[in-house]
Design a protein around this motif. Structure first.
Motif, PDB file in Angstrom:
ATOM      1  N   ASP A   1     121.470 -86.656   1.098  1.00  0.00           N
ATOM      2  CA  ASP A   1     121.436 -85.693   1.694  1.00  0.00           C
ATOM      3  C   ASP A   1     121.870 -84.408   1.572  1.00  0.00           C
ATOM      4  O   ASP A   1     121.453 -82.952   1.736  1.00  0.00           O
ATOM      5  CB  ASP A   1     122.577 -86.051   2.665  1.00  0.00           C
ATOM      6  CG  ASP A   1     122.464 -87.057   4.149  1.00  0.00           C
ATOM      7  OD1 ASP A   1     121.655 -87.064   4.382  1.00  0.00           O
ATOM      8  OD2 ASP A   1     123.611 -87.686   4.605  1.00  0.00           O
TER       9      ASP A   1
ATOM     10  N   LYS B   1     118.864 -80.636   1.461  1.00  0.00           N
ATOM     11  CA  LYS B   1     119.588 -79.830   1.933  1.00  0.00           C
ATOM     12  C   LYS B   1     119.443 -78.688   1.156  1.00  0.00           C
ATOM     13  O   LYS B   1     119.039 -77.579   1.255  1.00  0.00           O
ATOM     14  CB  LYS B   1     121.019 -79.648   2.024  1.00  0.00           C
ATOM     15  CG  LYS B   1     121.418 -79.121   2.807  1.00  0.00           C
ATOM     16  CD  LYS B   1     123.301 -78.675   3.198  1.00  0.00           C
ATOM     17  CE  LYS B   1     123.860 -77.228   3.459  1.00  0.00           C
ATOM     18  NZ  LYS B   1     125.194 -77.176   4.029  1.00  0.00           N
TER      19      LYS B   1
ATOM     20  N   ARG C   1     115.166 -86.339   4.571  1.00  0.00           N
ATOM     21  CA  ARG C   1     115.233 -87.383   4.000  1.00  0.00           C
ATOM     22  C   ARG C   1     114.146 -88.308   3.876  1.00  0.00           C
ATOM     23  O   ARG C   1     113.011 -88.804   2.469  1.00  0.00           O
ATOM     24  CB  ARG C   1     115.882 -87.756   4.864  1.00  0.00           C
ATOM     25  CG  ARG C   1     117.545 -87.852   4.386  1.00  0.00           C
ATOM     26  CD  ARG C   1     118.818 -87.966   5.676  1.00  0.00           C
ATOM     27  NE  ARG C   1     118.416 -89.859   4.614  1.00  0.00           N
ATOM     28  CZ  ARG C   1     119.699 -90.135   4.298  1.00  0.00           C
ATOM     29  NH1 ARG C   1     119.927 -89.478   3.629  1.00  0.00           N
ATOM     30  NH2 ARG C   1     119.207 -91.610   3.870  1.00  0.00           N
TER      31      ARG C   1
END
Length: 193
Positions: free
Chosen positions: A28, A32, A38
Motif C-alpha cells: 500500500d 501510493k 496494487r
C-alpha cells in the motif's frame, strides 16, 4: 510506460527503505508513493521482498570477475572486500538487509532468486580469483572455495544483521583478508614460516 512504472516502484521502495526500513515497507505504501495500484504492483512482483531483490540487484550489479584482477591474490581479495565494505555500508542495504534476510527464511523461491541473482555471482567471482591465485602458484590446491566465500562475507552479514557486534570498516576488511589468507596458506607465508 511499463519501464516508467517499474522505475517509480523501485524509487519508491528505495525512499521508504531509507526513511523507515524494511519492516515498514508495504504494498500500500509503495503504490501510493509510486502513484499506481496494487494490481499493477502484483503484475510485476510477488511481494515487497521480491521488489527488494530487484532493487538490490539494480543498485549492486556483480561483475567482480571483470573488475578484480589486480595480478595478485592478496590485492584481489582486498578489492573484493573493499567492494563488500561499500555494499554493506550503503545506507539502503543497512536499512533493508536485516528484515529482508528474515523474510528469506520462509520463501524458498525468493531465497533462490536472491542466491541466483546476487550471492552466486559474488561467490563465483571469488572462486575465479582463487583459481587465478592457484594458477599463479600463490596458493596450494585443496582449499574449499565455498568456505573462503563464507569467511569473507560472514562477518559483514553478522555486523549488519546484528548491529553493535562490530564496526564495518577497513579493520574488518584487513581482518577478513588475513583470515582468508591464513586458511588458503599462501606460499609466500608458508615459505617464510
Amino acid at each position: 510506460m511499463s519501464a516508467d512504472l517499474d522505475a517509480a516502484l523501485l524509487e519508491a521502495a528505495g525512499v521508504i527503505l531509507l526513511e523507515r526500513g524494511f519492516e515498514e515497507l508495504s504494498v500500500d505504501g509503495l503504490v501510493k508513493r509510486a502513484g499506481t495500484t496494487r494490481p499493477a504492483f502484483y503484475r510485476r512482483y510477488r511481494n515487497v521482498a521480491d521488489l527488494v531483490v530487484k532493487l538490490l540487484l539494480a543498485q549492486h550489479a556483480v561483475r567482480l570477475e571483470e573488475t578484480f584482477d589486480t595480478g595478485g591474490l592478496e590485492s584481489d581479495l582486498f578489492a573484493v572486500q573493499n567492494d563488500q565494505l561499500a555494499f554493506f555500508t550503503d545506507p539502503l542495504v543497512r536499512r533493508s538487509l536485516p528484515g529482508f534476510v528474515a523474510s528469506l527464511r520462509s520463501d524458498e523461491e525468493l531465497r533462490q532468486t536472491f542466491y541466483d541473482g546476487f550471492l552466486f555471482p559474488r561467490r563465483r567471482s571469488t572462486g575465479l580469483i582463487l583459481q587465478r591465485g592457484l594458477a599463479r602458484g600463490e596458493i596450494r590446491p585443496g582449499f574449499d572455495p565455498e568456505w573462503i566465500c563464507d569467511l569473507l562475507t560472514g562477518p559483514f552479514l553478522v555486523r549488519v544483521v546484528f548491529p553493535g557486534t562490530g564496526r564495518l570498516d577497513q579493520a574488518l576488511v584487513q581482518a577478513t583478508v588475513a583470515a582468508a589468507l591464513g586458511v588458503l596458506n599462501p606460499t609466500s607465508i608458508v615459505e617464510t614460516s
